[in-house]
Design a protein around this motif. Structure first.
Motif, PDB file in Angstrom:
ATOM      1  N   PRO A 151      32.067 -37.942 -10.462  1.00 15.91           N
ATOM      2  CA  PRO A 151      31.723 -36.558 -10.064  1.00 15.91           C
ATOM      3  C   PRO A 151      30.325 -36.441  -9.464  1.00 15.91           C
ATOM      4  CG  PRO A 151      32.803 -36.559 -12.202  1.00 15.91           C
ATOM      5  CD  PRO A 151      32.522 -37.999 -11.860  1.00 15.91           C
ATOM      6  N   ALA A 152      29.361 -37.214  -9.955  1.00 19.30           N
ATOM      7  CA  ALA A 152      28.018 -37.165  -9.384  1.00 19.30           C
ATOM      8  C   ALA A 152      28.015 -37.661  -7.947  1.00 19.30           C
ATOM      9  CB  ALA A 152      27.053 -37.997 -10.231  1.00 19.30           C
ATOM     10  N   LEU A 153      28.827 -38.682  -7.666  1.00 22.22           N
ATOM     11  CA  LEU A 153      28.925 -39.196  -6.308  1.00 22.22           C
ATOM     12  C   LEU A 153      29.592 -38.179  -5.394  1.00 22.22           C
ATOM     13  CD1 LEU A 153      28.362 -41.556  -4.456  1.00 22.22           C
ATOM     14  CD2 LEU A 153      30.490 -42.628  -5.223  1.00 22.22           C
ATOM     15  N   VAL A 154      30.608 -37.494  -5.901  1.00 24.35           N
ATOM     16  CA  VAL A 154      31.246 -36.416  -5.130  1.00 24.35           C
ATOM     17  C   VAL A 154      30.224 -35.345  -4.782  1.00 24.35           C
ATOM     18  CG1 VAL A 154      32.900 -34.507  -5.268  1.00 24.35           C
ATOM     19  CG2 VAL A 154      33.568 -36.792  -6.041  1.00 24.35           C
ATOM     20  N   GLN A 155      29.430 -34.945  -5.758  1.00 22.77           N
ATOM     21  CA  GLN A 155      28.429 -33.898  -5.525  1.00 22.77           C
ATOM     22  C   GLN A 155      27.409 -34.339  -4.479  1.00 22.77           C
ATOM     23  OE1 GLN A 155      25.946 -32.895  -8.927  1.00 22.77           O
ATOM     24  NE2 GLN A 155      25.772 -30.779  -8.237  1.00 22.77           N
ATOM     25  N   TYR A 156      26.965 -35.573  -4.562  1.00 20.18           N
ATOM     26  CA  TYR A 156      25.990 -36.079  -3.593  1.00 20.18           C
ATOM     27  C   TYR A 156      26.579 -36.106  -2.184  1.00 20.18           C
ATOM     28  CZ  TYR A 156      23.372 -39.507  -0.880  1.00 20.18           C
ATOM     29  OH  TYR A 156      22.682 -40.140   0.124  1.00 20.18           O
ATOM     30  N   LEU A 157      27.790 -36.609  -2.046  1.00 17.98           N
ATOM     31  CA  LEU A 157      28.418 -36.669  -0.723  1.00 17.98           C
ATOM     32  C   LEU A 157      28.610 -35.274  -0.139  1.00 17.98           C
ATOM     33  CD1 LEU A 157      31.100 -39.440  -1.361  1.00 17.98           C
ATOM     34  CD2 LEU A 157      29.066 -39.644   0.076  1.00 17.98           C
ATOM     35  N   SER A 158      28.956 -34.333  -1.006  1.00 17.51           N
ATOM     36  CA  SER A 158      29.203 -32.967  -0.546  1.00 17.51           C
ATOM     37  C   SER A 158      27.901 -32.263  -0.144  1.00 17.51           C
ATOM     38  CB  SER A 158      29.906 -32.175  -1.647  1.00 17.51           C
ATOM     39  OG  SER A 158      30.043 -30.819  -1.286  1.00 17.51           O
ATOM     40  N   GLN A 159      26.890 -32.366  -0.989  1.00 16.61           N
ATOM     41  CA  GLN A 159      25.667 -31.592  -0.782  1.00 16.61           C
ATOM     42  C   GLN A 159      24.672 -32.257   0.163  1.00 16.61           C
ATOM     43  OE1 GLN A 159      24.032 -30.648  -4.641  1.00 16.61           O
ATOM     44  NE2 GLN A 159      25.745 -29.327  -5.209  1.00 16.61           N
ATOM     45  N   GLU A 160      24.609 -33.579   0.149  1.00 16.73           N
ATOM     46  CA  GLU A 160      23.580 -34.285   0.919  1.00 16.73           C
ATOM     47  C   GLU A 160      24.116 -35.015   2.148  1.00 16.73           C
ATOM     48  OE1 GLU A 160      20.513 -33.749   0.145  1.00 16.73           O
ATOM     49  OE2 GLU A 160      20.974 -32.725  -1.756  1.00 16.73           O
ATOM     50  N   MET A 161      25.405 -35.355   2.146  1.00 18.91           N
ATOM     51  CA  MET A 161      25.974 -36.144   3.253  1.00 18.91           C
ATOM     52  C   MET A 161      26.946 -35.335   4.104  1.00 18.91           C
ATOM     53  SD  MET A 161      24.573 -39.195   2.882  1.00 18.91           S
ATOM     54  CE  MET A 161      25.603 -40.443   3.634  1.00 18.91           C
ATOM     55  N   ASN A 162      27.107 -34.046   3.759  1.00 16.95           N
ATOM     56  CA  ASN A 162      27.954 -33.136   4.536  1.00 16.95           C
ATOM     57  C   ASN A 162      29.415 -33.576   4.597  1.00 16.95           C
ATOM     58  OD1 ASN A 162      25.820 -31.317   5.254  1.00 16.95           O
ATOM     59  ND2 ASN A 162      25.118 -32.835   6.752  1.00 16.95           N
ATOM     60  N   VAL A 163      29.865 -34.265   3.569  1.00 15.84           N
ATOM     61  CA  VAL A 163      31.290 -34.598   3.472  1.00 15.84           C
ATOM     62  C   VAL A 163      32.025 -33.375   2.924  1.00 15.84           C
ATOM     63  CG1 VAL A 163      32.997 -36.072   2.341  1.00 15.84           C
ATOM     64  CG2 VAL A 163      30.825 -37.047   3.140  1.00 15.84           C
ATOM     65  N   LYS A 164      33.107 -32.996   3.568  1.00 19.55           N
ATOM     66  CA  LYS A 164      33.889 -31.828   3.153  1.00 19.55           C
ATOM     67  C   LYS A 164      35.037 -32.276   2.252  1.00 19.55           C
ATOM     68  CE  LYS A 164      31.286 -29.429   5.904  1.00 19.55           C
ATOM     69  NZ  LYS A 164      30.153 -28.660   5.346  1.00 19.55           N
ATOM     70  N   PHE A 165      35.120 -31.676   1.063  1.00 16.65           N
ATOM     71  CA  PHE A 165      36.160 -32.047   0.105  1.00 16.65           C
ATOM     72  C   PHE A 165      37.212 -30.945  -0.002  1.00 16.65           C
ATOM     73  CE2 PHE A 165      32.823 -34.941  -1.127  1.00 16.65           C
ATOM     74  CZ  PHE A 165      33.513 -36.067  -1.563  1.00 16.65           C
ATOM     75  N   HIS A 166      38.457 -31.372  -0.087  1.00 14.27           N
ATOM     76  CA  HIS A 166      39.580 -30.468  -0.337  1.00 14.27           C
ATOM     77  C   HIS A 166      40.268 -30.949  -1.616  1.00 14.27           C
ATOM     78  CE1 HIS A 166      39.527 -28.349   3.612  1.00 14.27           C
ATOM     79  NE2 HIS A 166      39.011 -29.491   4.024  1.00 14.27           N
TER      80      HIS A 166
END
Length: 376
Positions: A151-166
């Protein structure tokens, strides 16, 4: 709006591909059928092992993944133990195997290890493990708590790397340039399916050619009755007949013969002990291995009892079980992993062994590099 990469699956392989693409400046979307990752990537020990990998490609991938985990720990705030693992020799045969590994293969291929014997063994954790004959310290091995790290990696990718999650989004079908899901249809230049042990929902025909199976594991979370303050992952000589770094050495035959002679039930159930400390003073303990196309959902209490007995002997203290679950991963394909080009711009990344945490980050880096090369 079209994306550069659409990833199906938010386990370690899916997140690793998303990271490798996003750091190149590519636009990435990730689709996950559940509200949070629930598969192999959060049911495991969190051991990112270098020492156990066989020389060659797998060892190289584990070393490269080690560096990527270190980067993630720094930028995403993951709790990562980098002080290695201990593999205990319980018998003379296991000790001879570890000695042979250190004197030959470890030196030839640069494994960062040290064999503790005698006084050094007695000093380890104030003598808590002095009932073992020796301990192989794998200094490059790392350990994390998967339930918090993913979950921490998901949060980092979403907030800092602009990866969009569905999340909570089932992908029903993929075709070149397009993904069809319960959240609508999306366009992307490349599509990579990282669906774990699900071989039937997407790209079923391509996956069937690999003849993969699923491995089911019985696992436990427990509290030791002593405050061990354990800071290393633990293994025993049972792992030497399971991991490729040791299993093909001539000395491994004597270890396997002793297991078959004295504890055949451990071989029959695929039991080899692993213990990982959590950040909360508990231990993740396992595991057994049962392979099938549709593994049974039913656990055997006797298997848990055998693992608890092994764990208590290894630790030198009693444990209290607080949680039980089934681990699961894709297994027994044509090699340790596959990257299948199913159609133009459509691929599947699959692990066929339980070392996704150990090699997945670097494997994804190589896959993305093969598709896009360096940074855009």
């Amino acid at each position: 709006m079209s994306s550069d990469l659409l990833v199906i699956g938010a386990g370690i392989l899916g997140l690793s591909h998303a990271y490798a693409a996003a750091k190149r400046g590519l636009k990435v979307k990730v689709f996950e059928r559940s509200a949070t990752p629930l598969g192999a990537s959060v049911r495991n020990f969190g051991q990112a092992l270098v020492t156990g990998q066989p020389p060659g490609q797998m060892l190289d991938l584990a070393r490269e993944s080690r560096d990527i985990w270190a980067q993630w720990a720094q930028v995403a705030g993951l709790q990562l133990k980098r002080n290695g693992s201990y593999l205990f020799a319980r018998t003379e045969a296991e000790e001879h195997l570890l000695q042979a590994f250190c004197s030959d293969r470890a030196q030839e291929h640069g494994y960062n290890v040290e064999l503790l014997q005698g006084a050094a063994m007695k000093d380890l954790y104030a003598g808590q493990f002095r009932h073992h004959r020796a301990a192989l310290h794998g200094k490059d091995d790392q350990q994390l708590y998967s339930r918090e790290a993913i979950p921490a990696l998901v949060q980092y990718l979403s907030q800092e790397m602009n990866v969009k999650f569905h999340f909570s989004t089932l992908v029903r079908d993929v075709e070149p340039g397009q993904v069809h899901s319960t959240a609508g249809s999306f366009r992307g230049e490349q599509i990579i399916v990282c669906s774990g042990h699900d071989y039937q929902t997407l790209l079923a025909e391509s996956m069937a050619q690999l003849n993969p199976q699923t491995c089911r594991l019985q696992m436990l979370r427990a509290r030791p009755t002593l405050n061990l303050n354990l800071q290393h992952a633990l293994l025993t000589g049972l792992s030497c007949v399971h991991y490729g770094a040791f299993a093909d050495l001539p000395e491994a035959a004597a270890v396997q013969a002793q297991i078959l002679r004295e504890t055949p039930h451990l071989h029959e159930q695929g039991i080899h002990l692993l213990i990982s400390p959590t950040p909360h003073g508990e231990l993740i303990i396992g595991d057994s291995h049962h392979y099938d196309s549709d593994p049974s959902p039913f656990n055997a209490e006797q298997v848990d009892d055998w693992m608890i007995e092994l764990a208590e002997h290894t630790l030198g203290c009693k444990i209290q079980v607080v949680e039980r679950w089934q681990g699961v991963y894709g297994a027994r394909g044509p090699g340790p992993f596959s990257f299948v080009r199913a159609a133009p711009g459509v691929s599947a990344a699959l692990m066929h062994s339980g070392v996704g945490m150990s090699v997945g980050p670097a494997l994804a880096e190589r896959n993305i590099s093969s598709l896009w090369g360096g940074a855009r």
